[in-house]
Scaffold this motif. Sequence first.
Motif, PDB file in Angstrom:
ATOM      1  N   VAL A 250     -22.701  29.857 -10.191  1.00  0.00           N
ATOM      2  CA  VAL A 250     -22.866  28.545  -9.581  1.00  0.00           C
ATOM      3  C   VAL A 250     -21.579  28.404  -8.605  1.00  0.00           C
ATOM      4  CG1 VAL A 250     -22.793  25.961  -9.932  1.00  0.00           C
ATOM      5  CG2 VAL A 250     -24.035  27.552 -11.255  1.00  0.00           C
ATOM      6  N   ILE A 251     -21.907  27.843  -7.301  1.00  0.00           N
ATOM      7  CA  ILE A 251     -20.846  27.498  -6.322  1.00  0.00           C
ATOM      8  C   ILE A 251     -20.877  25.927  -6.228  1.00  0.00           C
ATOM      9  CG2 ILE A 251     -19.863  27.557  -4.145  1.00  0.00           C
ATOM     10  CD1 ILE A 251     -21.070  30.481  -3.878  1.00  0.00           C
ATOM     11  N   ALA A 252     -20.032  25.069  -6.403  1.00  0.00           N
ATOM     12  CA  ALA A 252     -19.882  23.883  -6.367  1.00  0.00           C
ATOM     13  C   ALA A 252     -19.781  23.491  -4.827  1.00  0.00           C
ATOM     14  CB  ALA A 252     -18.707  23.241  -7.054  1.00  0.00           C
ATOM     15  N   GLY A 253     -20.432  22.442  -4.486  1.00  0.00           N
ATOM     16  CA  GLY A 253     -20.347  22.165  -3.160  1.00  0.00           C
ATOM     17  C   GLY A 253     -19.625  20.532  -3.230  1.00  0.00           C
ATOM     18  N   ASN A 254     -19.605  20.097  -1.998  1.00  0.00           N
ATOM     19  CA  ASN A 254     -18.586  18.969  -1.987  1.00  0.00           C
ATOM     20  C   ASN A 254     -19.235  17.662  -2.532  1.00  0.00           C
ATOM     21  OD1 ASN A 254     -20.796  19.278   0.100  1.00  0.00           O
ATOM     22  ND2 ASN A 254     -20.139  17.289   1.097  1.00  0.00           N
ATOM     23  N   HIS A 255     -20.328  17.609  -2.983  1.00  0.00           N
ATOM     24  CA  HIS A 255     -20.780  16.453  -3.612  1.00  0.00           C
ATOM     25  C   HIS A 255     -20.758  16.789  -5.180  1.00  0.00           C
ATOM     26  CE1 HIS A 255     -22.791  14.426  -0.254  1.00  0.00           C
ATOM     27  NE2 HIS A 255     -23.122  15.837  -0.090  1.00  0.00           N
ATOM     28  N   ASP A 256     -20.544  18.300  -5.551  1.00  0.00           N
ATOM     29  CA  ASP A 256     -20.479  18.573  -6.778  1.00  0.00           C
ATOM     30  C   ASP A 256     -19.039  18.136  -7.373  1.00  0.00           C
ATOM     31  OD1 ASP A 256     -23.143  19.591  -7.219  1.00  0.00           O
ATOM     32  OD2 ASP A 256     -22.271  21.280  -6.002  1.00  0.00           O
ATOM     33  N   LYS A 257     -18.048  18.147  -6.474  1.00  0.00           N
ATOM     34  CA  LYS A 257     -16.547  18.015  -6.653  1.00  0.00           C
ATOM     35  C   LYS A 257     -16.319  16.219  -6.985  1.00  0.00           C
ATOM     36  CE  LYS A 257     -15.820  21.909  -4.152  1.00  0.00           C
ATOM     37  NZ  LYS A 257     -14.802  22.578  -3.029  1.00  0.00           N
ATOM     38  N   TRP A 258     -17.374  15.317  -6.745  1.00  0.00           N
ATOM     39  CA  TRP A 258     -16.948  14.036  -6.766  1.00  0.00           C
ATOM     40  C   TRP A 258     -16.956  13.509  -8.214  1.00  0.00           C
ATOM     41  CZ3 TRP A 258     -21.029  12.050  -2.518  1.00  0.00           C
ATOM     42  CH2 TRP A 258     -20.532  12.302  -1.220  1.00  0.00           C
ATOM     43  N   ARG A 259     -16.204  12.845  -8.791  1.00  0.00           N
ATOM     44  CA  ARG A 259     -16.358  12.072  -9.929  1.00  0.00           C
ATOM     45  C   ARG A 259     -16.566  12.990 -11.181  1.00  0.00           C
ATOM     46  NH1 ARG A 259     -17.865   6.074  -9.592  1.00  0.00           N
ATOM     47  NH2 ARG A 259     -16.393   6.286 -10.913  1.00  0.00           N
ATOM     48  N   GLY A 260     -15.895  13.993 -11.168  1.00  0.00           N
ATOM     49  CA  GLY A 260     -16.045  15.113 -12.318  1.00  0.00           C
ATOM     50  C   GLY A 260     -17.375  15.767 -12.350  1.00  0.00           C
TER      51      GLY A 260
ATOM     52  N   ILE B 170     -23.892  30.386 -17.588  1.00  0.00           N
ATOM     53  CA  ILE B 170     -23.388  30.590 -16.061  1.00  0.00           C
ATOM     54  C   ILE B 170     -22.487  31.508 -16.117  1.00  0.00           C
ATOM     55  CG2 ILE B 170     -22.196  29.476 -14.416  1.00  0.00           C
ATOM     56  CD1 ILE B 170     -23.219  26.394 -15.301  1.00  0.00           C
ATOM     57  N   GLY B 171     -22.673  32.634 -15.464  1.00  0.00           N
ATOM     58  CA  GLY B 171     -21.843  33.658 -15.326  1.00  0.00           C
ATOM     59  C   GLY B 171     -20.615  33.593 -14.552  1.00  0.00           C
ATOM     60  N   VAL B 172     -20.791  32.989 -13.572  1.00  0.00           N
ATOM     61  CA  VAL B 172     -19.664  32.392 -12.586  1.00  0.00           C
ATOM     62  C   VAL B 172     -19.801  30.842 -12.201  1.00  0.00           C
ATOM     63  CG1 VAL B 172     -18.419  33.285 -10.568  1.00  0.00           C
ATOM     64  CG2 VAL B 172     -19.417  35.111 -11.760  1.00  0.00           C
ATOM     65  N   LEU B 173     -18.672  30.401 -12.201  1.00  0.00           N
ATOM     66  CA  LEU B 173     -18.676  28.976 -11.734  1.00  0.00           C
ATOM     67  C   LEU B 173     -17.387  28.580 -10.979  1.00  0.00           C
ATOM     68  CD1 LEU B 173     -19.560  25.942 -11.590  1.00  0.00           C
ATOM     69  CD2 LEU B 173     -18.593  25.579 -13.734  1.00  0.00           C
ATOM     70  N   ALA B 174     -17.558  28.483  -9.550  1.00  0.00           N
ATOM     71  CA  ALA B 174     -16.387  28.375  -8.839  1.00  0.00           C
ATOM     72  C   ALA B 174     -16.475  27.101  -8.002  1.00  0.00           C
ATOM     73  CB  ALA B 174     -16.265  29.571  -7.841  1.00  0.00           C
ATOM     74  N   PRO B 175     -15.238  26.459  -7.607  1.00  0.00           N
ATOM     75  CA  PRO B 175     -15.441  25.485  -6.841  1.00  0.00           C
ATOM     76  C   PRO B 175     -15.705  25.535  -5.335  1.00  0.00           C
ATOM     77  CG  PRO B 175     -13.170  25.815  -7.138  1.00  0.00           C
ATOM     78  CD  PRO B 175     -13.884  26.805  -7.904  1.00  0.00           C
TER      79      PRO B 175
ATOM     80  N   VAL C 178     -22.616  46.949  -3.931  1.00  0.00           N
ATOM     81  CA  VAL C 178     -23.058  46.081  -3.169  1.00  0.00           C
ATOM     82  C   VAL C 178     -22.081  44.971  -3.339  1.00  0.00           C
ATOM     83  CG1 VAL C 178     -24.722  44.146  -2.596  1.00  0.00           C
ATOM     84  CG2 VAL C 178     -25.616  46.593  -2.901  1.00  0.00           C
ATOM     85  N   ARG C 179     -21.558  44.238  -2.297  1.00  0.00           N
ATOM     86  CA  ARG C 179     -20.618  43.356  -2.378  1.00  0.00           C
ATOM     87  C   ARG C 179     -21.145  41.906  -1.816  1.00  0.00           C
ATOM     88  NH1 ARG C 179     -14.768  44.749   0.125  1.00  0.00           N
ATOM     89  NH2 ARG C 179     -14.030  44.664  -2.126  1.00  0.00           N
ATOM     90  N   ILE C 180     -21.097  40.902  -2.377  1.00  0.00           N
ATOM     91  CA  ILE C 180     -21.489  39.569  -2.308  1.00  0.00           C
ATOM     92  C   ILE C 180     -20.267  38.481  -2.077  1.00  0.00           C
ATOM     93  CG2 ILE C 180     -23.056  37.649  -3.063  1.00  0.00           C
ATOM     94  CD1 ILE C 180     -24.609  39.830  -4.647  1.00  0.00           C
ATOM     95  N   HIS C 181     -20.420  38.025  -0.997  1.00  0.00           N
ATOM     96  CA  HIS C 181     -19.365  37.183  -0.648  1.00  0.00           C
ATOM     97  C   HIS C 181     -20.080  35.489  -0.428  1.00  0.00           C
ATOM     98  CE1 HIS C 181     -15.664  35.434   1.748  1.00  0.00           C
ATOM     99  NE2 HIS C 181     -15.949  34.792   0.939  1.00  0.00           N
ATOM    100  N   ALA C 182     -20.193  34.679  -1.262  1.00  0.00           N
ATOM    101  CA  ALA C 182     -20.806  33.470  -1.250  1.00  0.00           C
ATOM    102  C   ALA C 182     -19.834  32.343  -1.303  1.00  0.00           C
ATOM    103  CB  ALA C 182     -21.652  33.381  -2.411  1.00  0.00           C
ATOM    104  N   ARG C 183     -20.102  31.470  -0.483  1.00  0.00           N
ATOM    105  CA  ARG C 183     -19.370  30.161  -0.245  1.00  0.00           C
ATOM    106  C   ARG C 183     -20.117  28.861  -0.249  1.00  0.00           C
ATOM    107  NH1 ARG C 183     -14.149  30.042   0.606  1.00  0.00           N
ATOM    108  NH2 ARG C 183     -14.306  28.054   1.445  1.00  0.00           N
TER     109      ARG C 183
END
Length: 166
Positions: A1-11, A27-32, A47-52
């Motif tokens: 899971v990659i958090a987005g700008n809305h996910d970072k609001w208020r916890g 959740i295997g990976v959780l990153a901001p 195979v390399r994956i770069h997700a943002r």
Amino acid sequence: VIAGNHDKWRGGMRTIRAVAEACDASIGVLAPDDIRLELLSPSGATVRIHARHDHSGHSQWNPAHALKRTAAFGDWPADILCAFHRHTAVSHQEEFGGRMQTYLRARWFKRFDSYARERGLVEQEHGTSITTIVDPGARPADRVRVRWDIEEAAEELTWLRKRRAA
């Protein structure tokens, strides 16, 4: 899971973890912001994956521009580059920098609010989800397969696994 700008609001990150725990989901990976994964197959293929949440750069004519910009100027060569923030969908594959690259942008579920209508933006119908099938046994040009329909991707993966087992 990659958090987005809305996910970072208020916890929001705590909320994502709490929902996953309540659903008994792993959740295997959780990153901001950014995830970089390297998938290693038993055959030795990688195979390399770069997700943002998003990559730097923008073009009004090319929704894959920021992804290719990262491929060209980034510090970590990847086979699959993903982004989500702009709520537009694109899938593009090309050979670049000596490797076959797949650029993906999912639009997510933006159609459920009035943002696009209020700003006069074209609302897309497809791309709320994108599935990739990584086939380490395929030649580089066919190693990453993109499917816009999750059920179709699952059927293709089942078929591919049966074919490889035979």
